[in-house]
Structure formats: structure tokens, C-alpha cells
Design a protein around this motif. Structure first.
Motif: not given
Length: 444
Positions: A10-15, A157-169, A171-176
Motif C-alpha cells: 500500500a505504501a509503495a503504490v500510494a507513493t 527526459a522529464v517524463r523518464a526522470l519522473t518515472l524513475l523518481g516515482a519508482l525510487g520513491a 522503493a524507499v517508502g516500501a523499505a521504510a
């Protein structure tokens, strides 16, 4: 899925959703800003060419005079006369020609933006009219175009960075959440293991470990331990009940067996028959009281209206003072409870037995008292326990069970035994007659 895993997902999907939504908004504004910036650049270049055509028309045909950078590429410029014939063009066009229709709005006197295709690539175009003075191009138009590849690359490039940022966030949220819930759920796992051990051993004396926390987990552990204490007391009460019931049954059974043996050996006598009848009566009374108590503790409350003053007058007390009141409940059970109080006063009290029924502050109080010393303060609660008194020892226990089933309580103070029940109404209130006027209206 475990609670921990569900929370992590839930945290990963919400983030992920939050960052994607934010990225979509950012992408929209960035794309609009870049496209507007490109449009402003094209318009500014068109204004420069128009000024050059008006001030120095001979320079238009000079090689390289119309070339200027737009981002990482060169602007593509064509100048046409009022008939649409090319007067000058930038070197960046090479052998390519812009669509003649792009200059049509400008030749009509209106500047306009357009999107077109040149050599398989998308371009952004701005066409502007030229002043009627200015040599061969007078009254014509200037068309300025530039590739949108840089803008689209930036947007991608902005869209790719957004997608990578979303996946990274995500992952970080899920780990936390995984780490935090791991620590938060560890006390629950300890409670679960301890509860499983208590269930395996069946020992209610054991308690769950104290997590030494004041949050929900700490309150849960305290609540469960309180429940275990209650269960332990209930189990101990049941154990005492079985022991006391066995003791109460043993006495008449022993006497009955002895009398039967005497009857078998020596025949019957009037005294022996009387003893047998007394023993059988005592056993029957004890069995009836046990059944009544069991039913009182398990029964639900009926919705009947009961005249408590009528029950009081039928209870057999020496003196009765009862206000006409109506309560809601089981009439037979209430009758039995009142009779048990009167019988208890006669058996264990002294002098006259008085019964009062009063209604005050939403509560009906039925009080039975005698003229004896009554119950000591230390025994106020114990007298209502099973088998505390002499005889069967269940009369007052039945009184308390009946009172509690009716939403009230039973208590003792000295020689006064009281039942309190919720007040419903006076009998006269449902008939619209003021209380106290019953005799005038011919009511009993």
C-alpha cells in the motif's frame, strides 16, 4: 498476505501514484513552458527579419543573413513576396522548401503559429506579414520555422526522470515501511507467541509480556491481561461453584442413602418416611435453584411491562409499602427474586419483615428489611455469591442475576436488601390520569 506485506504494498503504490500525479502536473507545465518559449523565439526572429526587410532589404539575399540559432539547431527562414514567390531563404533549409500554405495567413495580414512536418521531422512555424515598403519582399511574409526535437527530447527526459523518481520513491517508502513495521510488529509477535503458549497449556494464570509501551500495542497487552485475569477469576469461581455444589449435594444424598439402607433393613416408620421426603425435597429444591440460576445468567430480557407493586404485595412480607410503578422485564423472574429476598429475611433475620417499593430519579428501589442486625460490612458482596449462605445458598445469587439481567443491581446494607431497576412509568401515566387520582376514577 501478511499485514506487514499489505502495508508495504500500500505504501509503495500510494507513493508511486503520488509521484506520478506530481510528475504529470510538472510535465504539463514544463511542456507548456518549453513550447511557449519556442514560440516566443520564432516570433522574435520573425520580427527581426521584418525589421531587416524594412530597413535594409538588400541584406535579405546576403548568404547567412537569415540564419540564427534556436536551441541546438538553426532557425529556418523563408521570405516571400506578396505573390508567394521566394525572395530569400536561410542556408539552414538547404534544398528543402517550406509548405507554401504556411505563408497564406501572413499574406492575408495575420500572423499565425502552426505545426507542420519537414523532411519527416516535426517543426513549429510562425508566419508574419511584412510591411508594404521594403523592396521585393514588400507586402509579403516571413516564415520562421524550427525543429521541435529539442523540446520533445526535454519533455521525454522529464517524463523518464519522473518515472524513475516515482519508482525510487516507492522503493524507499516500501523499505521504510517494512523496517518500521518490523519493529512495530515485534511486540505483537511476542504477544502472539505468549498467547499461543497460554492456549496450548490452558493455564489462565499466565500473563502476556508487558511491551512497556503506551501506544496501541501496550493498551492491547494490558486489555488482554485484564481479560485473562477475568477468565482466571471466572474459572476459579466455577471451580468453587462445582466444589460447593458437590458439597451441598453430598449432605442430602448421604442422608438419603442412609435412610434407604435403614428402610431396606428395618422397614419404614413415619419418621423415616418424613426424613426421606425432606431429603428428596431438598435435592429437588437445589436442582431447581441450579437450573433457575443457569437460566438467569444466559437468558435475554423480555419486553413485557410488569407491575412491581403487585409483585411486592404477593411476596408475603409482614408489611408492604409500594408505590404503583411499572418496570420492563420478566415478571416470573422478578416475582421469584422478591420472594427470595423475603424468604432470606425470614430465615436469617429477626422480627417483622417489611417491603418497600419507591421510584426516584429514574430508578425503582425494592427494599426488604427485617429487625435483626443484618449483614456485616465485610460480607456485603459475599452474601450474593453462590452457596455463601446456609441451605442451598443460591437464593441471593438468583436475586443478583435477575437484577443484573434487568439492567439493575442488588446490594445489601445491614438488614436491608435492595434491588434497583430502571424505572419505566407510573401505571396512571399511560392512561393520562394524574398519579394519586386512581381512587377518584374508580381504579383499583
Amino acid at each position: 498476505m501478511s499485514t506487514r506485506l499489505r502495508a508495504v504494498v500500500a505504501a509503495a503504490v500510494a507513493t508511486l501514484l503520488a509521484v506520478v500525479v506530481l510528475g504529470t502536473v510538472v510535465d504539463f507545465f514544463v511542456a507548456r513552458h518549453l513550447h511557449r518559449g519556442l514560440d516566443r523565439t520564432l516570433r522574435a526572429r520573425a520580427v527581426e527579419v521584418a525589421q531587416l526587410a524594412a530597413s535594409a532589404p538588400a541584406l535579405l539575399t546576403t548568404p547567412g543573413a537569415l540564419d540564427s540559432p534556436v536551441g541546438s539547431t538553426q532557425a529556418m527562414v523563408e521570405v516571400v513576396d506578396r505573390r508567394g514567390r521566394i525572395v530569400a531563404r536561410s542556408l539552414s533549409l538547404g534544398g528543402r522548401l517550406l509548405d507554401r500554405s504556411l505563408a497564406a495567413p501572413a499574406l492575408a495580414g495575420t500572423g499565425r503559429y502552426a505545426t507542420a512536418e519537414l523532411g519527416g521531422a516535426d517543426i513549429r512555424v510562425y508566419a508574419a506579414p511584412l510591411a508594404s515598403t521594403g523592396g521585393a519582399a514588400g507586402g509579403g511574409a516571413v516564415v520562421v520555422a524550427a525543429s521541435t526535437a529539442d523540446v520533445e527530447d526535454t519533455i521525454r527526459a522529464v517524463r523518464a526522470l519522473t518515472l524513475l523518481g516515482a519508482l525510487g520513491a516507492a522503493a524507499v517508502g516500501a523499505a521504510a515501511v517494512w523496517l518500521l513495521l518490523g519493529r512495530a510488529l515485534e511486540p505483537l509477535r511476542r504477544l502472539d507467541r505468549a498467547a499461543a503458549e497460554i492456549g496450548r497449556t490452558g493455564d489462565p494464570r499466565r500473563r502476556l509480556p508487558d511491551p512497556h509501551r503506551t501506544d496501541e500495542v501496550g493498551r492491547l497487552a494490558a486489555t488482554l491481561n485484564t481479560m485473562l485475569e477475568t477468565l482466571e477469576r471466572a474459572r476459579e469461581s466455577e471451580r468453587r461453584f462445582v466444589a460447593d455444589a458437590s458439597h451441598e449435594l453430598r449432605t442430602p444424598l448421604t442422608a438419603l442413602r442412609g435412610n434407604v439402607e435403614h428402610l431396606a433393613r428395618h422397614g419404614s416408620t413415619p419418621e423415616l418416611v418424613a426424613d426421606l421426603q425432606a431429603d428428596a425435597s431438598r435435592l429437588a429444591q437445589l436442582a431447581d435453584d441450579l437450573l433457575v440460576l443457569s437460566r438467569e445468567e444466559a437468558a435475554t430480557l423480555p419486553d413485557d411491562e410488569v407491575r412491581l407493586d403487585d409483585l411486592a404485595r404477593d411476596a408475603g412480607a409482614d408489611e408492604v409499602s409500594a408505590e404503583p410503578v411499572v418496570v420492563r422485564g420478566d415478571g416470573e423472574a422478578l416475582r421469584r427474586a422478591v420472594a427470595n429476598l423475603v424468604e432470606n429475611a425470614r430465615r436469617h433475620g429477626q422480627g417483622r419483615v417489611t417491603l418497600d417499593v419507591t421510584a426516584r430519579d429514574g430508578t425503582v428501589r425494592l427494599e426488604v428489611r427485617d429487625e435483626g442486625a443484618g449483614v456485616a460490612d465485610v460480607d456485603r458482596e459475599r452474601v450474593f455469591e453462590r452457596f455463601h449462605g446456609r441451605g442451598s445458598g443460591l437464593g441471593l445469587a438468583i436475586v443478583r442475576a435477575t437484577a443484573e439481567r434487568h439492567g439493575g443491581r442488588a446490594y445489601a446494607r445491614g438488614a436491608r436488601f435492595t434491588i434497583e431497576l430502571p424505572f419505566v412509568r407510573k401505571p396512571s401515566e399511560s392512561m393520562g390520569i394524574p398519579y394519586g387520582d386512581e381512587s377518584e376514577k374508580g381504579l383499583p
